[in-house]
Design a protein around this motif. Structure first.
Motif, PDB file in Angstrom:
ATOM      1  N   GLN A   1      -8.096   0.275  -0.092  1.00 24.07           N
ATOM      2  CA  GLN A   1      -7.922  -1.136   0.638  1.00 24.07           C
ATOM      3  C   GLN A   1      -9.347  -0.862   1.644  1.00 24.07           C
ATOM      4  O   GLN A   1     -10.074  -2.067   1.582  1.00 24.07           O
ATOM      5  CB  GLN A   1      -6.760  -1.055   1.444  1.00 24.07           C
TER       6      GLN A   1
ATOM      7  N   ARG B   1      -2.817  -4.727   7.623  1.00 21.77           N
ATOM      8  CA  ARG B   1      -2.940  -3.169   7.462  1.00 21.77           C
ATOM      9  C   ARG B   1      -4.310  -3.070   6.630  1.00 21.77           C
ATOM     10  O   ARG B   1      -4.107  -3.727   5.590  1.00 21.77           O
ATOM     11  CB  ARG B   1      -1.882  -2.157   7.290  1.00 21.77           C
TER      12      ARG B   1
ATOM     13  N   THR C   1       0.792  -1.155  -0.023  1.00 26.87           N
ATOM     14  CA  THR C   1      -0.079  -0.109  -0.192  1.00 26.87           C
ATOM     15  C   THR C   1       0.965   1.313   0.013  1.00 26.87           C
ATOM     16  O   THR C   1       0.762   2.243  -0.889  1.00 26.87           O
ATOM     17  CB  THR C   1      -0.943  -0.067   1.148  1.00 26.87           C
TER      18      THR C   1
ATOM     19  N   ASP D   1      -6.205  -1.540  -4.766  1.00 30.89           N
ATOM     20  CA  ASP D   1      -5.561  -2.101  -3.354  1.00 30.89           C
ATOM     21  C   ASP D   1      -6.554  -3.035  -2.610  1.00 30.89           C
ATOM     22  O   ASP D   1      -7.485  -2.656  -1.710  1.00 30.89           O
ATOM     23  CB  ASP D   1      -5.323  -0.716  -2.456  1.00 30.89           C
ATOM     24  N   GLU D   2      -6.265  -4.493  -2.793  1.00 34.58           N
ATOM     25  CA  GLU D   2      -6.952  -5.492  -2.279  1.00 34.58           C
ATOM     26  C   GLU D   2      -8.500  -5.201  -2.299  1.00 34.58           C
ATOM     27  O   GLU D   2      -9.116  -5.321  -1.482  1.00 34.58           O
ATOM     28  CB  GLU D   2      -6.508  -5.608  -0.628  1.00 34.58           C
TER      29      GLU D   2
HETATM   30 MG   LIG Z   1      -2.007  -2.816   2.178  1.00 36.25          MG
END
Ligand SMILES: [Mg+2]
Ligand SMILES: Nc1ncnc2c1ncn2[C@@H]1O[C@H](COP(=O)(O)OP(=O)(O)O)[C@@H](O)[C@H]1O
Length: 269
Positions: A92, A269, A50, A184-185
């Protein structure tokens, strides 16, 4: 890895170092993403994935190294300036306005385009401005349709299931008409069917809109399925890069994943 400055690279990251009060987060990371590619970044929790995307959109300022988009340096720009050049991202943790409708959230994404043309509009005739507004509304409608959100147009984001919220987040990012989309994810927390669904949208955005995709993902099966190339980060260092087949066989990659498993998962995270 030396940056070659070649035209087929849309994004070049060259020797990036990032630290927070003495803690090294990224250590001499270099990579180059080709125009039109689906490029994955994987690695254990806390590897710096990230943070690397945060450097690309200049939310974080790397202490050393250069980041080039279409051959021009991004260093020193503000995040909104990076966005205006054609780099959009999803987050995320979904950062939508939950008390607003799907349509209004997507309109906010388009704001990036408007900001850049405010000065231009001031000096133009009203009918030109009106045409421009109409054109923008068309973009919104196209994106809503493209992302399968027509029936949710006036729904409040807070009422939507996670899979749909992620699609709204993607639509918001696409409203800025990006050339490069950073995800992001996007699959985290999704059920299997939702993952399959979003995978189809990622492929559609790539193929039909011609957007280059850089995505961080934990679901390795999905990464191996969808990506053309994969970069592996571990403790802020790039430990491997190659086709899915190549990185799966890489001894350092296997150790990074199995090693962490033996020690127990790190806090995410
Ligand atoms: Mg991350
Ligand atoms: N703003 C920040 N301040 C301090 N440390 C940070 C900050 N952002 C990230 N980090 C640290 O950088 C490391 C990598 O985090 P992150 O990039 O989120 O990893 P990943 O996305 O691979 O899980 C972690 O140790 C994290 O605590």
């Amino acid at each position: 890895m030396a940056v070659n400055g070649s035209n087929d690279a849309i994004l070049e990251i060259d020797g990036v170092h990032l630290s927070f009060t003495g803690v090294k987060v990224l250590n001499d990371v270099s990579l180059s993403v080709k125009r039109g590619e689906i490029y994955a970044i994987i690695g254990p929790n806390g590897a710096g994935k990230t943070s690397l995307l945060n450097c690309v959109n200049m939310h974080y300022r790397p202490q050393r190294g250069r980041i080039l988009f279409e051959g021009s340096p991004l260093n020193g720009l503000k995040p909104h300036q990076v966005a205006a050049l054609g780099i959009a991202r999803t987050f995320q943790k979904v950062e939508l306005f939950h008390g607003m409708t799907v349509l209004d959230n997507i309109k906010l994404g388009r704001h990036v385009l408007m900001k850049t043309s405010v000065l231009g509009s001031i000096f133009r005739l009203p009918n030109v401005v009106r045409d421009e507004m109409r054109h923008r509304e068309e973009i919104e409608e196209e994106i809503i349709d493209f992302m399968g959100l027509s029936s949710y147009r006036y729904a409040y984001v807070a009422t939507l299931p996670l899979g749909v919220r992620k699609r709204v987040d993607m639509a918001r990012a696409l409203a800025a008409k990006p050339k490069l989309l950073l995800l992001d994810e996007i699959m985290s927390g999704m059920a299997v069917e939702e993952k399959e669904d979003i995978a189809t949208y990622i492929l559609d955005v790539h193929r039909d809109l011609g957007v280059t995709i850089v995505w961080i993902e934990h679901d390795l099966a999905a990464v191996m399925d969808l990506s053309e190339r994969v970069c592996v980060l571990n403790f802020g260092t790039k430990i491997a890069e190659g086709t899915p087949e190549e990185v799966q066989k890489d001894a350092a990659v296997i150790e990074a994943y199995l090693g962490r498993q033996r020690k127990g998962p790190m806090a995410g995270r």
